[in-house]
Structures are given as C-alpha cells and as structure tokens.
Design a protein around this motif. Structure first.
Motif, PDB file in Angstrom:
ATOM      1  N   SER A   7       0.827  -1.206   0.000  1.00  0.00           N
ATOM      2  CA  SER A   7       0.000   0.000   0.000  1.00  0.00           C
ATOM      3  C   SER A   7       0.860   1.254   0.000  1.00  0.00           C
ATOM      4  O   SER A   7       0.594   2.211  -0.732  1.00  0.00           O
ATOM      5  CB  SER A   7      -0.935  -0.013   1.223  1.00  0.00           C
ATOM      6  N   THR A   8       1.922   1.243   0.802  1.00  0.00           N
ATOM      7  CA  THR A   8       2.836   2.389   0.840  1.00  0.00           C
ATOM      8  C   THR A   8       3.554   2.554  -0.488  1.00  0.00           C
ATOM      9  O   THR A   8       3.681   3.665  -1.018  1.00  0.00           O
ATOM     10  CB  THR A   8       3.866   2.214   1.974  1.00  0.00           C
ATOM     11  N   VAL A   9       4.029   1.424  -1.042  1.00  0.00           N
ATOM     12  CA  VAL A   9       4.710   1.462  -2.333  1.00  0.00           C
ATOM     13  C   VAL A   9       3.761   1.950  -3.424  1.00  0.00           C
ATOM     14  O   VAL A   9       4.145   2.736  -4.299  1.00  0.00           O
ATOM     15  CB  VAL A   9       5.266   0.066  -2.683  1.00  0.00           C
ATOM     16  N   ALA A  10       2.515   1.486  -3.388  1.00  0.00           N
ATOM     17  CA  ALA A  10       1.540   1.851  -4.412  1.00  0.00           C
ATOM     18  C   ALA A  10       1.261   3.352  -4.416  1.00  0.00           C
ATOM     19  O   ALA A  10       1.120   3.965  -5.476  1.00  0.00           O
ATOM     20  CB  ALA A  10       0.250   1.070  -4.206  1.00  0.00           C
ATOM     21  N   LEU A  58       2.003  -3.280 -10.759  1.00  0.00           N
ATOM     22  CA  LEU A  58       1.038  -2.944 -11.797  1.00  0.00           C
ATOM     23  C   LEU A  58      -0.109  -2.178 -11.152  1.00  0.00           C
ATOM     24  O   LEU A  58      -0.717  -2.654 -10.192  1.00  0.00           O
ATOM     25  CB  LEU A  58       0.504  -4.214 -12.476  1.00  0.00           C
ATOM     26  N   LEU A  59      -0.402  -0.989 -11.683  1.00  0.00           N
ATOM     27  CA  LEU A  59      -1.490  -0.147 -11.166  1.00  0.00           C
ATOM     28  C   LEU A  59      -2.659  -0.226 -12.134  1.00  0.00           C
ATOM     29  O   LEU A  59      -2.541   0.193 -13.291  1.00  0.00           O
ATOM     30  CB  LEU A  59      -1.023   1.306 -11.023  1.00  0.00           C
ATOM     31  N   VAL A  60      -3.783  -0.764 -11.678  1.00  0.00           N
ATOM     32  CA  VAL A  60      -4.988  -0.877 -12.508  1.00  0.00           C
ATOM     33  C   VAL A  60      -5.969   0.197 -12.049  1.00  0.00           C
ATOM     34  O   VAL A  60      -6.355   0.239 -10.883  1.00  0.00           O
ATOM     35  CB  VAL A  60      -5.621  -2.270 -12.388  1.00  0.00           C
ATOM     36  N   GLY A  61      -6.352   1.058 -12.998  1.00  0.00           N
ATOM     37  CA  GLY A  61      -7.186   2.209 -12.675  1.00  0.00           C
ATOM     38  C   GLY A  61      -6.482   3.508 -13.013  1.00  0.00           C
ATOM     39  O   GLY A  61      -6.895   4.582 -12.588  1.00  0.00           O
ATOM     40  N   ILE A  62      -5.414   3.409 -13.821  1.00  0.00           N
ATOM     41  CA  ILE A  62      -4.643   4.569 -14.266  1.00  0.00           C
ATOM     42  C   ILE A  62      -4.696   4.625 -15.786  1.00  0.00           C
ATOM     43  O   ILE A  62      -4.462   3.625 -16.459  1.00  0.00           O
ATOM     44  CB  ILE A  62      -3.164   4.486 -13.818  1.00  0.00           C
ATOM     45  N   SER A  95      -1.472  -8.096  -3.596  1.00  0.00           N
ATOM     46  CA  SER A  95      -2.320  -7.015  -4.092  1.00  0.00           C
ATOM     47  C   SER A  95      -2.903  -6.204  -2.950  1.00  0.00           C
ATOM     48  O   SER A  95      -2.993  -6.667  -1.806  1.00  0.00           O
ATOM     49  CB  SER A  95      -3.455  -7.578  -4.959  1.00  0.00           C
ATOM     50  N   THR A  96      -3.312  -4.986  -3.290  1.00  0.00           N
ATOM     51  CA  THR A  96      -4.003  -4.120  -2.345  1.00  0.00           C
ATOM     52  C   THR A  96      -4.801  -3.097  -3.145  1.00  0.00           C
ATOM     53  O   THR A  96      -4.514  -2.863  -4.324  1.00  0.00           O
ATOM     54  CB  THR A  96      -3.013  -3.412  -1.395  1.00  0.00           C
ATOM     55  N   VAL A  97      -5.786  -2.504  -2.527  1.00  0.00           N
ATOM     56  CA  VAL A  97      -6.586  -1.456  -3.154  1.00  0.00           C
ATOM     57  C   VAL A  97      -6.295  -0.143  -2.442  1.00  0.00           C
ATOM     58  O   VAL A  97      -6.322  -0.077  -1.212  1.00  0.00           O
ATOM     59  CB  VAL A  97      -8.094  -1.784  -3.089  1.00  0.00           C
ATOM     60  N   VAL A  98      -5.983   0.877  -3.226  1.00  0.00           N
ATOM     61  CA  VAL A  98      -5.632   2.187  -2.690  1.00  0.00           C
ATOM     62  C   VAL A  98      -6.714   3.188  -3.085  1.00  0.00           C
ATOM     63  O   VAL A  98      -7.128   3.224  -4.255  1.00  0.00           O
ATOM     64  CB  VAL A  98      -4.258   2.645  -3.227  1.00  0.00           C
ATOM     65  N   ASP A  99      -7.178   3.958  -2.130  1.00  0.00           N
ATOM     66  CA  ASP A  99      -8.178   5.002  -2.387  1.00  0.00           C
ATOM     67  C   ASP A  99      -7.480   6.331  -2.630  1.00  0.00           C
ATOM     68  O   ASP A  99      -6.722   6.820  -1.784  1.00  0.00           O
ATOM     69  CB  ASP A  99      -9.135   5.125  -1.205  1.00  0.00           C
ATOM     70  N   ILE A 100      -7.735   6.922  -3.806  1.00  0.00           N
ATOM     71  CA  ILE A 100      -7.200   8.232  -4.166  1.00  0.00           C
ATOM     72  C   ILE A 100      -8.373   9.152  -4.418  1.00  0.00           C
ATOM     73  O   ILE A 100      -9.051   9.044  -5.439  1.00  0.00           O
ATOM     74  CB  ILE A 100      -6.294   8.155  -5.416  1.00  0.00           C
ATOM     75  N   ASP A 101      -8.632  10.046  -3.465  1.00  0.00           N
ATOM     76  CA  ASP A 101      -9.827  10.896  -3.525  1.00  0.00           C
ATOM     77  C   ASP A 101     -11.058   9.992  -3.645  1.00  0.00           C
ATOM     78  O   ASP A 101     -11.306   9.180  -2.778  1.00  0.00           O
ATOM     79  CB  ASP A 101      -9.726  11.898  -4.680  1.00  0.00           C
ATOM     80  N   VAL A 105      -7.748   2.349  -6.852  1.00  0.00           N
ATOM     81  CA  VAL A 105      -6.722   1.799  -7.738  1.00  0.00           C
ATOM     82  C   VAL A 105      -6.278   0.462  -7.169  1.00  0.00           C
ATOM     83  O   VAL A 105      -5.987   0.331  -5.975  1.00  0.00           O
ATOM     84  CB  VAL A 105      -5.515   2.758  -7.853  1.00  0.00           C
ATOM     85  N   LEU A 106      -6.238  -0.565  -8.035  1.00  0.00           N
ATOM     86  CA  LEU A 106      -5.747  -1.886  -7.650  1.00  0.00           C
ATOM     87  C   LEU A 106      -4.254  -1.955  -7.943  1.00  0.00           C
ATOM     88  O   LEU A 106      -3.820  -1.712  -9.075  1.00  0.00           O
ATOM     89  CB  LEU A 106      -6.486  -2.972  -8.429  1.00  0.00           C
ATOM     90  N   ALA A 107      -3.461  -2.270  -6.925  1.00  0.00           N
ATOM     91  CA  ALA A 107      -2.017  -2.435  -7.093  1.00  0.00           C
ATOM     92  C   ALA A 107      -1.672  -3.912  -6.949  1.00  0.00           C
ATOM     93  O   ALA A 107      -2.068  -4.550  -5.976  1.00  0.00           O
ATOM     94  CB  ALA A 107      -1.260  -1.602  -6.056  1.00  0.00           C
TER      95      ALA A 107
END
Length: 295
Positions: A7-10, A58-62, A95-101, A105-107
């Motif tokens: 999550s931190t890396v993502a 890999l960032l999915v959602g970009i 994997s992890t899911v990151v919330d941006i606003d 985004v799936l990392a």
C-alpha cells in the motif's frame, strides 16, 4: 512483501505515474481497466522478468497520467482466471486497493519466480519483458519458442559468477562457471550460440558475457570439436562465462543479489532455452561473488 507494505509502495508509484517520473527502485506499469486478463498476465510476467532487484507494481485504474479508478474491485473468480493465464511457473501475486480521492486503484506486485515467467499471446507462449514503459520480447527465447518447449528447459544445477577489477581499477572483469543439465537430442551446440548476461544491482547496463561449452562426461556420446560440442544423448556440461568492460566505478555495486539469464540452444534445432534466476552473494567469500543455490 505484504499488503500493508505494498500500500505504501503503491501510493508512491501512483504519484510517480501521474507525474511521469521514474524511480530506480521501482518498476511501474499501468492499465485502465481490469479487463483482458491475458494482457494483465503479460504485464505481470514482464514486470517479474525485468525486476532485477527492484519492486515491481502494476497499477490498474490509471490511464496515461490520470487516476480514473475502478468501477468495481475484482472478485475471487477474476483472480482465479488471472492465475490460469500463466502457462508455466506463475509469480506470487500480492495485491491491495488504494483510495485516491474518490477513485480506487488496484495495485498488484509480482514476486519473481526464480525463473523466467511465461504468458500467452495469440495462442502461443511468450516470455515478456517490461522495459521503458512497454512490453517487449525477452531476449532469451527465440521467435519459435512454443508451449511444447517449456517442458524441456536447460537446468542450471550449480555454479558461480564473480566480479573483479584489474589492479589499476580501469577494467572490470566478470567471470563464472555453471554446471548445466541439457535434455538433449542428436545435434550440435556451437559456442557462439550460447549466451549469458548479468543484471547488476542499480540501474546500470547489463553485462554481456561470452560463453564456451565443454562436456563433463564421456559416458555418453558428447564430442568437443573446434566450434562446440556434438551431442548424441542427454548430458551434463560446464558453461564457462567471461566478460570485461571499462570501469566507471572502481568500487562497484554492493554485493547484493544479481539476475543471471542464460540461453543454451536445443541440440539439432534453432530453439533457445532460457534459464533465469536471482543469484545470492556467496556467504563464504568476500567481495562481489554470487552463487547458484542448489535446486
């Protein structure tokens, strides 16, 4: 790497992707949607094959430099289908899911499998490499490498590689010796067809090594000639490696893990057979020396 660390890396990877910047410690790929699982598998395989000690994600959602987010997070069935996209050894996926606003985004981070990771494209097995923001064919396998060939790879069972400098520090020499097992057919292996490259820590160029192959036993029909060995049965051989280049840094990198990629052609054919693995520093030696761990 666990999900919390990812999550931190993502978060950092997303920042870099949006800004169009690079980090020598990170290898980043992006995809708009979690569709086309074969493409996602190729991206993950390419990241794992090219990681060379870096953290790959890999960032999915970009899309481009924009965070567009996911409509929904992939479910268990999606993950099962993705894992089936790897015809050979699959990388371990964290994997992890990151919330941006208001976007999610799936990392996904592929852990290197200790060998080249294969995927599929248009019904054939490929070995992708992710470099400079895009996928390309890994240099080890040839264009005729197919799914049937994956069951007959050259195996490296022992060996070492080391880095030494000349007394004046002007030239750096890489040398080594590998013990390989080749599931052979009647044919001929020429010295010039054997190749090796060493991927050192950091972001420097790979070191290309010349190779000369010698049979280790005469209890099968293996004959050493002027240009290589003629093979009539399965056999073990030593692969001697050597390469030199002008030194840009007399001290060299710290002796962390290095990635060794070896190519040996199939006797009697034109197919190449890749072997790739992270070599760990030799615990019994000081300086830049790495060893192949026993299988």
């Amino acid at each position: 790497m666990d999900a919390a660390s990812l999550s931190t890396v993502a978060m950092r990877a997303i920042e870099l992707a949006v800004q169009g910047r690079d980090n020598p410690r990170l290898l980043i790929a992006t995809k708009r949607r979690p569709t086309n699982l074969a493409r996602i598998a190729r991206l993950l395989a390419g990241l794992a094959n090219a990681a060379a000690g870096r953290t790959a994600v890999l960032l999915v959602g970009i899309r481009g430099r924009s965070v567009v987010g996911l409509d929904e997070v992939p479910d268990a069935e999606w993950w099962d289908q993705l894992k089936r996209m790897f015809p050979g050894a699959a990388p371990e996926l964290v994997s992890t899911v990151v919330d941006i606003d208001d976007a999610r985004v799936l990392a996904i981070s592929p852990e290197p499998a200790g060998e080249l990771v294969t995927a599929t494209e248009n019904g054939r097995v490929v070995v992708p490499l992710f470099e400079a923001g895009s996928l390309r064919a890994c240099p080890s396998p040839g264009p005729t490498w197919s799914e049937a060939d994956t069951a007959r790879l050259t195996r490296v069972v022992d060996g070492w590689v080391e880095r030494v400098a000349t007394p004046d520090g002007a030239v750096v020499i890489h040398r080594g010796q590998l013990e390989v097992v080749i599931d052979a057919e009647t044919g001929f292996i020429a010295d010039e067809a054997c190749k090796a490259r060493l991927l050192l820590p950091g972001d420097g160029p790979a070191v290309e090594l010349d190779a000369q192959i010698h049979p280790m036993t005469d209890d099968v029909a293996v004959l050493r000639g002027r240009r290589g060995v003629e093979v009539l049965a399965s056999f073990r051989a030593h692969l001697f490696l050597a390469g030199a280049a002008r030194s840009r840094d007399s001290t060299g990198p710290e002796p962390g893990p290095v990635q060794l990629v070896v190519t040996v052609p199939a006797p009697g054919g034109h197919e190449t057979e890749p072997w790739s693995k992270l070599l760990e520093p030799d615990p019994t030696a000081s300086g830049s020396r790495w060893v192949v761990e026993a299988p």
